[in-house]
Design an enzyme around this catalytic site. Structure first.
Site, mmCIF file in Angstrom:
data_model
loop_
_atom_site.group_PDB
_atom_site.id
_atom_site.type_symbol
_atom_site.label_atom_id
_atom_site.label_comp_id
_atom_site.label_asym_id
_atom_site.label_seq_id
_atom_site.Cartn_x
_atom_site.Cartn_y
_atom_site.Cartn_z
ATOM 1 N N HIS A 1 -14.465 -0.955 0.421
ATOM 2 C CA HIS A 1 -14.052 -0.171 1.642
ATOM 3 C C HIS A 1 -13.651 1.114 1.608
ATOM 4 O O HIS A 1 -13.427 1.580 0.451
ATOM 5 C CB HIS A 1 -12.893 -1.203 2.028
ATOM 6 C CG HIS A 1 -11.923 -1.001 0.989
ATOM 7 N ND1 HIS A 1 -11.851 -1.811 -0.255
ATOM 8 C CD2 HIS A 1 -10.581 -0.840 1.264
ATOM 9 C CE1 HIS A 1 -10.858 -1.654 -0.689
ATOM 10 N NE2 HIS A 1 -10.129 -0.859 -0.036
ATOM 11 N N ARG B 1 -0.178 8.084 9.986
ATOM 12 C CA ARG B 1 -0.372 6.689 9.445
ATOM 13 C C ARG B 1 0.362 6.494 8.339
ATOM 14 O O ARG B 1 -0.067 6.935 7.325
ATOM 15 C CB ARG B 1 -1.710 6.203 9.575
ATOM 16 C CG ARG B 1 -2.062 4.845 9.175
ATOM 17 C CD ARG B 1 -3.389 4.307 9.492
ATOM 18 N NE ARG B 1 -4.090 3.281 8.562
ATOM 19 C CZ ARG B 1 -3.844 1.968 8.987
ATOM 20 N NH1 ARG B 1 -2.880 1.695 9.880
ATOM 21 N NH2 ARG B 1 -4.514 1.313 7.990
ATOM 22 N N ASP C 1 -11.088 -1.863 -4.970
ATOM 23 C CA ASP C 1 -9.626 -1.646 -5.851
ATOM 24 C C ASP C 1 -9.700 -2.116 -7.068
ATOM 25 O O ASP C 1 -10.723 -3.456 -7.362
ATOM 26 C CB ASP C 1 -8.741 -2.408 -4.792
ATOM 27 C CG ASP C 1 -8.569 -1.763 -3.551
ATOM 28 O OD1 ASP C 1 -8.832 -0.647 -3.329
ATOM 29 O OD2 ASP C 1 -8.241 -2.574 -2.493
ATOM 30 N N HIS D 1 -14.684 2.721 -1.769
ATOM 31 C CA HIS D 1 -14.168 2.328 -3.271
ATOM 32 C C HIS D 1 -14.075 0.827 -3.176
ATOM 33 O O HIS D 1 -13.762 0.200 -2.389
ATOM 34 C CB HIS D 1 -13.091 2.929 -3.566
ATOM 35 C CG HIS D 1 -11.769 2.686 -2.668
ATOM 36 N ND1 HIS D 1 -11.514 3.208 -1.525
ATOM 37 C CD2 HIS D 1 -10.846 1.840 -2.928
ATOM 38 C CE1 HIS D 1 -10.343 2.902 -0.679
ATOM 39 N NE2 HIS D 1 -10.058 1.720 -1.700
#
Ligand SMILES: *[C@@H]1O[C@H](CO)[C@@H](O)[C@H](O)[C@H]1NC(C)=O
Ligand SMILES: *[C@@H]1O[C@H](CO)[C@@H](O)[C@H](O)[C@H]1NC(C)=O
Length: 725
Positions: free
Chosen positions: A706, A716, A656, A654
């Protein structure tokens, strides 16, 4: 009642007409002191500095001269002087100076004193002041003087040829509780006697300056590396300075400079005097210290406070500790410290809120405990003090002062743990030199009227202040300082070193799990130390090359492990993770194109804190690496993402909706999780091993398409913010 400091760099010459006098005249100073108070030590320091020959009368004797601070008295001084003069009266060429000592200092030596005395053409000279005391009815009997002169006798200082002085002092009867000043006044007012013995008053302050009522006439001046007092009314620079009457605070303040204690060119000259050296002393021979720790209000950074205490390099088996905390809020901090360190100390005693002790009582108990444990020093420290200098205990002991406080401030503020002066109401008043001391423009050890938060008291002073913290009228710190001043025990503040700082305890919001995290506004300095990565500043420096794991993806050390843990805890404690669905009622449009399992900063009340952090810490980094772009530090989407197998483990490719994106890793690759990390498709470049507390920064909308790679094990956490959407 203010005095000013003026720097003049000229030599003042004393012109005079010498009286016919023997060349080998010498001065014997006599004084009465029944106790070696701090005032007396100050007196002796100045006498020694100017090599004056001093004989102390009455040391160790019981004082029967009445309470002179409160009323009249002092006949005992006359009696002691008579006895001393008896032995001296036949000595040739002897000039005797009789002075008070607790509130008096010298600013010159024998030569200048003799020169000034000889100018009078008198055999005996008394100091003078503007008040006729203790019997005002005698006013009219005094000779008339000019407007600029002092008319009335003060017996705090006089000087004379020994034979005439003896003759004068031995006239008439005197009892211990009689008033000495009245005794001398009556002798002086006897005109015949005055003429016969050639008695004069020092009406212009050629030798003596009585400061009561005269503070506005005097100015502190410096020539070269020495200081002196100049009286602009009389036009003289007196040699003996007497802080008589109710002006002790101002007098003490002046004496920080007089007799060259501190001068602009030489700095603090008295700081190295009378000090102790602990260097080379074996740990087992270190003096025993009682430490009283007081959390009287809810205070941020209590964990750091205790870490600082534990890090003091003083042998712990020489330290006894009493901890008083007034609010259950601090139970966890106290217990954590005690659990980890109790066995290392000689003893640890806790006064919890269940004991229902008032602050004053708790503080009194700590003083008593100090004596019970045969301590040599007592250190009082409040929760608001972040003691960063781990040699503080040694250094305070080495100063060898009755009471000494290391100066601590609220960073960037004028708020400190001392007052330079006291107003008529008994509360804070700013002294002429306060700002210079707070800003360490003048460094030294300073006699001040009030200290608080952290100070060390020499144990031999404790018996005279037992119980002093409790006073129904005033707060414990006001009460103890008043008692110390009353006992002529000096309170010093030391600003020669950096010892630490004060946190701001006002408006401390304790509704969160990790309340310190929310202190970025109220305690920025402390917050920074706790939460900002120690290498951040270096990363920001212009000459530091910042790593780029992928093209135009920059990597910065940003926050500490403590930040990461507190932040994760805060999120997990809140617990309302989003479902990772496109429908998202937290958003204005109600729809998220690339959803994650996350919590927004505004959901834990940390949005404005984050935006502040963004603006203050992150934007400067952006400006550094993306030259010419000026961020507005605008960000609507700020959130922590949780990736884990079985929940959401990855994020599809995607863009941002940001000009640039930041992404802080909150936990540790391979320890806490496996896999994960962003991959930038255009460059086919992945950052697999992200580092805890480090931040990635990359352009958002066009070049840096990314994805989040799958987390294969563990959980995480990352903090993400879309800046300037
Ligand atoms: C410490 O101070 C006291 C009082 O001023 C003095 O008598 C003593 O000599 C000092 N100690 C040292 C080692 O100078
Ligand atoms: C004390 O402080 C110094 C200087 O900051 C530091 O190097 C040292 O490690 C500290 N010692 C302890 C025991 O914390």
């Amino acid at each position: 009642m203010e005095w000013k400091i003026i720097f003049v760099f000229c030599v003042v010459s004393f012109s005079y007409l010498p009286r016919t006098s023997a060349d080998n005249e010498r001065v014997q100073v006599l004084t009465v002191a029944t106790e070696e108070t701090d005032g007396f030590r100050r007196f002796m320091r100045t006498a020694n500095k100017y090599q004056l020959n001093v004989k102390v009368l009455g040391l160790g004797e019981k004082w029967e001269g009445g309470n002179m601070a409160m009323s009249t008295g002092g006949g005992q001084k006359v009696m002691l002087l008579r006895k001393a003069l008896e032995e001296l009266k036949d000595e040739k060429d002897l000039v005797v100076m009789f002075v008070d000592s607790y509130d008096l200092i010298f600013t010159a030596g024998e030569k200048e004193i003799l020169q000034a005395f000889n100018k009078f053409n008198a055999k005996v000279v008394f100091s003078a002041e503007d008040f006729c005391w203790p019997d005002r009815r005698l006013e009219s009997q005094y000779p008339i003087v000019r407007m600029t002169e002092k008319r009335y006798l003060n017996s705090g200082g006089f000087i004379g040829l020994v034979a005439e002085l003896y003759d004068l002092v031995t006239r008439g009867d005197v009892k211990a509780a009689d008033d000495d000043q009245l005794f001398y006044t009556k002798l002086f007012l006897d005109e015949q006697l005055r003429a016969k013995l050639s008695v004069k008053l020092d009406t212009r302050g050629e030798i003596f300056q009585n400061l009561n009522g005269a503070l506005e006439e005097v100015t502190l001046k410096f020539k070269g590396s020495s200081g002196y007092l100049y009286n602009s009314r009389t036009g003289t620079s007196p040699l003996v300075i007497h802080g008589n009457g109710p002006i002790k605070v101002q007098f003490n303040s002046l004496t920080n400079y007089l007799a060259d204690q501190w001068t602009p060119t030489a700095g603090c000259q008295s700081c190295k005097e009378d000090t102790i050296d602990l260097e080379g002393i074996k740990p087992e021979d270190f003096p025993r210290v009682m430490m009283g720790i007081f959390f009287e209000e809810k205070t941020p950074f209590a964990d750091v406070f205790f870490e600082n205490i534990a890090q003091l390099t003083y042998p712990k088996d020489k330290i006894d500790i009493i901890i008083h905390y007034a609010d259950e809020f601090h139970k966890r901090h106290v217990e954590r410290f005690v659990k980890a360190h109790q066995s290392e100390y000689r003893s640890v005693v806790i006064f919890s809120p269940a004991k229902q002790l008032t602050e004053g009582t708790a503080r009194n108990r700590a003083l008593e405990a100090c004596l019970k444990h045969s301590c040599l020093y007592y250190l009082a420290i409040d929760g608001a003090v972040q003691l960063e200098n781990n040699r503080t205990l040694q250094m305070l002991i080495e100063r060898n002062r009755s009471v000494i406080a290391p100066m601590v401030l609220r960073p960037g503020k004028l708020w400190s743990n001392f007052w330079g002066s006291i107003g008529k109401d008994g509360y804070y008043k700013r002294s002429e030199d306060y700002i210079d001391l707070v800003e360490s423009k003048r460094k030294g050890i300073w006699n001040v009227p009030h200290i608080t938060n952290i100070y060390m008291i020499q144990a031999f002073r404790i018996p005279s202040i037992l119980g002093a913290y409790v006073d129904p009228e005033v707060d414990p710190d006001i009460a103890i300082c008043a008692r110390l001043r009353e006992k002529d025990i000096f309170l010093y503040i030391d600003n020669q070193q950096y010892y630490g700082h004060l946190v701001n305890t006002e408006n401390f919001d304790t509704t969160h799990l990790h309340n310190d995290l929310y202190q970025i506004f109220d305690n920025r300095y402390t917050w920074d130390k706790k939460y900002v990565h120690p290498e951040y500043k270096r990363a920001l420096a212009a000459d530091t090359v910042n790593p780029q794991p992928c093209p135009d993806v920059y990597w910065f050390p940003m926050v500490t492990p403590k930040f990461c843990q507190d932040y994760i805890d805060e999120m997990e404690n809140f617990g309302k993770w989003s479902g990772g669905k496109n429908q998202d009622e937290r958003l204005a449009g109600g729809y998220e194109n690339v959803p994650t399992v996350d919590i927004h900063t505004n959901q834990i009340g940390w949005e404005k804190h984050w935006l502040h952090f963004l603006k203050e810490y992150i934007v400067p980094l952006n400006a550094k690496v993306f030259t010419g772009y000026y961020s507005e530090a605008r960000a609507i989407m700020n959130f922590v993402v949780r990736y884990r197998p079985g929940e959401q483990d990855r994020l599809r490719p995607h863009h941002d909706s940001s000009t640039f994106t930041i992404n802080i890793a909150l936990n540790t690759h391979m320890d806490d999780y496996e896999g994960g990390g962003p991959r930038f498709l255009r460059y086919d470049c992945a950052v697999a091993g992200t580092r805890r507390g480090w931040m990635l920064m990359h352009p958002g909308r066009l070049t840096h398409f990314h994805e989040g790679m799958p987390v294969t094990k563990g959980t995480r956490y990352i903090m993400v913010s879309f800046v300037d959407p």
